[in-house]
Enzyme design. Sequence first.
Site, PDB file in Angstrom:
ATOM      1  N   ILE A 183       0.821  -1.213   0.000  1.00 44.64           N
ATOM      2  CA  ILE A 183       0.000   0.000   0.000  1.00 44.64           C
ATOM      3  C   ILE A 183       0.859   1.269   0.000  1.00 44.64           C
ATOM      4  CG2 ILE A 183      -2.029  -1.054   1.057  1.00 44.64           C
ATOM      5  CD1 ILE A 183      -1.130   0.000   3.748  1.00 44.64           C
ATOM      6  N   GLY A 184       2.170   1.126   0.133  1.00 49.78           N
ATOM      7  CA  GLY A 184       3.055   2.281   0.107  1.00 49.78           C
ATOM      8  C   GLY A 184       4.490   1.835  -0.083  1.00 49.78           C
TER       9      GLY A 184
ATOM     10  N   ALA B  95      11.937   1.304   2.535  1.00 46.78           N
ATOM     11  CA  ALA B  95      10.929   0.437   3.137  1.00 46.78           C
ATOM     12  C   ALA B  95       9.687   0.364   2.261  1.00 46.78           C
ATOM     13  CB  ALA B  95      10.550   0.958   4.529  1.00 46.78           C
TER      14      ALA B  95
ATOM     15  N   ASP C 111       9.049  16.191  11.242  1.00 47.62           N
ATOM     16  CA  ASP C 111       8.760  15.908   9.834  1.00 47.62           C
ATOM     17  C   ASP C 111       7.274  16.102   9.553  1.00 47.62           C
ATOM     18  OD1 ASP C 111       9.387  15.276   7.229  1.00 47.62           O
ATOM     19  OD2 ASP C 111       9.307  13.100   7.540  1.00 47.62           O
TER      20      ASP C 111
ATOM     21  N   LYS D 162       4.160  17.142   7.730  1.00 45.90           N
ATOM     22  CA  LYS D 162       3.750  17.453   6.367  1.00 45.90           C
ATOM     23  C   LYS D 162       2.498  16.634   6.075  1.00 45.90           C
ATOM     24  CE  LYS D 162       7.169  14.101   4.695  1.00 45.90           C
ATOM     25  NZ  LYS D 162       8.407  13.933   3.906  1.00 45.90           N
TER      26      LYS D 162
ATOM     27  N   ASN E 211       2.217  12.764   6.167  1.00 46.66           N
ATOM     28  CA  ASN E 211       2.383  12.096   7.457  1.00 46.66           C
ATOM     29  C   ASN E 211       1.186  12.298   8.388  1.00 46.66           C
ATOM     30  OD1 ASN E 211       4.864  11.128   6.703  1.00 46.66           O
ATOM     31  ND2 ASN E 211       6.012  12.779   7.675  1.00 46.66           N
TER      32      ASN E 211
END
Length: 221
Positions: A25-26, A31, A141, A143, A146
Amino acid sequence: MMEGLTANSADKEAHIDDYEILHTIGEGTFAKVKLARHILTGTQVAVKVIKKRRQSLSTFQERFREVRNMKALNHPNIVKLLGVIDTEETLFLVMEYLSGGDMFSYLVNHGRMTEAEARGPFQQLVSALQHCHQRGIVHRDLKPPNLLFDSNMNLKLTDFGRSGRRAPWDPVQWKMSVFSARPSEALYPRPWPAQRMVRSSPGDRKRGHHGCRSAPQSPPG
């Protein structure tokens, strides 16, 4: 209980411990994120698959910080780390799965949010950050990719790979840690995260679950 990963060429036939891996899915540089299902309960989870041999020392340290800091957090607006499975070649982070996608994809598909629409997610983000800061953790981080949504459009903060820890009583360390993701931002901090909560930038790349780019969708049928 650790039995490792057994798989053939098809994702849907892979298993890790008590989880059946369904599909990707990503995907990021270091990773992949897989959708998985707990074999006994049927609960869907997101599994971040990290190949150790592809990691530099700095990247591996990011993964260590991600695990350590997520274990220290317990808040309804922060993605939960459900477990860590460590094998000789691969590290698996089993996390809460959110079916509503991420903030960036929402803005691309629906356009900018009105003030009324953004109020709820913004309040939830502030609550999540307050929980982090009370425990001496800075995300570093922030954004739209996220910020994930569950099926009820509740916001949850994810991707703590760049996060750090600072003494809660040291305001100088706090100020520097917030803007230390990139050297240029430490010298010239820009208050862009809050602005991009309600307006996406055409130059941004689409990303997906837990800080990884969304996987291409197969056509129907």
